[in-house]
Enzyme design. Structure first.
Site, PDB file in Angstrom:
ATOM      1  N   HIS A  67       3.779   2.977   6.377  1.00  0.00           N
ATOM      2  CA  HIS A  67       3.925   3.603   5.064  1.00  0.00           C
ATOM      3  C   HIS A  67       2.609   4.196   4.582  1.00  0.00           C
ATOM      4  CE1 HIS A  67       7.980   1.815   3.578  1.00  0.00           C
ATOM      5  NE2 HIS A  67       7.968   1.916   4.898  1.00  0.00           N
ATOM      6  N   VAL A  71       2.053   8.666   4.270  1.00  0.00           N
ATOM      7  CA  VAL A  71       1.790   9.188   2.928  1.00  0.00           C
ATOM      8  C   VAL A  71       0.284   9.407   2.775  1.00  0.00           C
ATOM      9  CG1 VAL A  71       2.044   8.797   0.448  1.00  0.00           C
ATOM     10  CG2 VAL A  71       3.788   7.936   2.033  1.00  0.00           C
ATOM     11  N   ASN A  95       8.666   1.146  -1.733  1.00  0.00           N
ATOM     12  CA  ASN A  95       7.669   0.177  -1.287  1.00  0.00           C
ATOM     13  C   ASN A  95       7.743  -1.178  -1.993  1.00  0.00           C
ATOM     14  OD1 ASN A  95       6.519   1.890   0.602  1.00  0.00           O
ATOM     15  ND2 ASN A  95       5.062   2.759  -0.859  1.00  0.00           N
ATOM     16  N   HIS A 194      11.689  -2.021  14.000  1.00  0.00           N
ATOM     17  CA  HIS A 194      12.768  -2.664  13.247  1.00  0.00           C
ATOM     18  C   HIS A 194      13.355  -3.865  13.984  1.00  0.00           C
ATOM     19  CE1 HIS A 194      13.740   1.039  10.502  1.00  0.00           C
ATOM     20  NE2 HIS A 194      12.586   0.460  10.224  1.00  0.00           N
ATOM     21  N   THR A 195      12.775  -4.216  15.098  1.00  0.00           N
ATOM     22  CA  THR A 195      13.218  -5.431  15.790  1.00  0.00           C
ATOM     23  C   THR A 195      12.647  -6.682  15.130  1.00  0.00           C
ATOM     24  OG1 THR A 195      13.500  -6.408  17.990  1.00  0.00           O
ATOM     25  CG2 THR A 195      11.306  -5.592  17.456  1.00  0.00           C
TER      26      THR A 195
END
Length: 329
Positions: A67, A71, A95, A194-195
């Site tokens: 993140h 950004v 967030n 994402h695991t």
């Protein structure tokens, strides 16, 4: 005029790539060898201490680095607190409350300032903490080029246009990652993060109860898995603390189970399951799922993390070295 316009666009793209390459070249492995030789060991010890009490923070630190980089580049801007005059990135609805582990960065920074004041940037602390988190949950060790400096700007308005949403389809995902200089293969590889970790129900509940005008439940979602998720995230609940594991089979292990889940229609986010809808990304999902022991994917993941960690970095005299990661100097 049309040809001139095309030339201008091409030249602009080349300039962006050239500038990004110059910035990347200023990062180097062992940047703190002389100014703060114990930097990486201090950060690793703080991450290890945090994960010993809450292993779930590993996913939080990896996600925070992602993140941060998407950004304004990897400049530690996600760490800055909001003020009475400005709402910062960390307080975006995307967030907050999904990002966790800020205290790990704070603790590492306190120790680093005591050991070598003004030397190590918050952006580098985050990049190294994300690496350590990946390694401590089963990933392969990799070297992180350092030398980033910290940004002075953090705006909530920058978050939504730059982060890929959990509802994105393959084209939207591909465009989002391409805008940061990442390939479709790297996109699928990094999605494998994402695991580990969890998600708040709000990020995927529309797939369970309000998918579209025809279907209440997303028809691409395995029925048994959907039933399980509905128990964890009841319809109409106002409890914002409810969460579900991204990968119920091995939520604290960085492995390739995520890809197996997608092949079984058990991707948690619509954007996860979307990877099975395109022939190219579906092929990559199958390739990663079949990787023996996951070593091949883990190496790809490490390389993709290194590349992601070089997005629009500040180096040299740009930015600053914050004395506290939550506030600009």
């Amino acid at each position: 005029m049309e040809l001139r316009g095309v030339v201008v666009v091409v030249l602009a793209s080349v300039l962006v790539l050239c500038c990004r390459s110059v910035l990347e070249a200023q990062l180097q492995v062992g940047f703190y060898k002389s100014t703060c030789p114990q930097a990486e060991s201090i950060i690793a010890s703080e991450v290890r201490r945090a994960l010993a009490s809450n292993i779930g923070l590993s996913a939080g630190l990896v996600r925070m680095h992602f993140h941060d980089c998407f950004v304004r580049g990897c400049d530690g801007s996600v760490l800055i607190d909001s003020t009475s005059n400005n709402t910062a990135e960390k307080d975006s609805f995307i967030n907050n409350p999904s990002l966790r582990g800020f205290e790990v960065i704070d603790n590492a920074k306190t120790r680093l300032e005591a050991a070598c004041q003004g030397a190590v940037s918050c952006a580098d602390i985050l990049a190294l903490a994300a690496r350590d988190s990946a390694v401590m949950t089963g990933g392969v060790m990799y070297q992180v080029p350092t030398g980033r400096r910290d940004g002075r700007v953090s705006l909530v308005s920058d978050v939504l246009p730059n982060l890929p949403a959990p509802t994105f389809d393959v084209d939207q995902l591909t465009q989002s990652f391409a805008s940061k200089g990442l390939t479709q293969d790297e996109m699928v590889t990094l999605s494998g993060a994402h695991t580990i970790g969890r998600s708040h129900c709000a990020a995927f509940s529309s797939r369970l109860f309000d998918f579209n005008s025809t279907d209440g439940q997303d028809p691409s979602l395995d029925a048994g898995y959907a039933s399980q998720l509905k128990q964890q995230c009841p319809q109409g609940s106002n409890d914002t603390s409810l969460v579900a594991f991204m990968d119920p089979r091995s939520p604290y292990t960085l492995d390739t189970a995520y890809y197996g889940n997608i092949l079984q229609n058990r991707g948690l986010f619509a954007s996860d399951q979307a990877l099975a809808t395109d022939s190219t990304t579906a092929g990559l999902v199958k390739q990663n799922a079949a990787a023996g022991g996951g070593i091949a994917w883990k190496r790809k993941f490490a390389a993709a993390m290194v590349k992601m960690g070089q997005i629009d970095v500040l180096t040299g005299s740009d930015g600053e070295i914050r004395s506290r990661c939550r506030v600009i100097n």
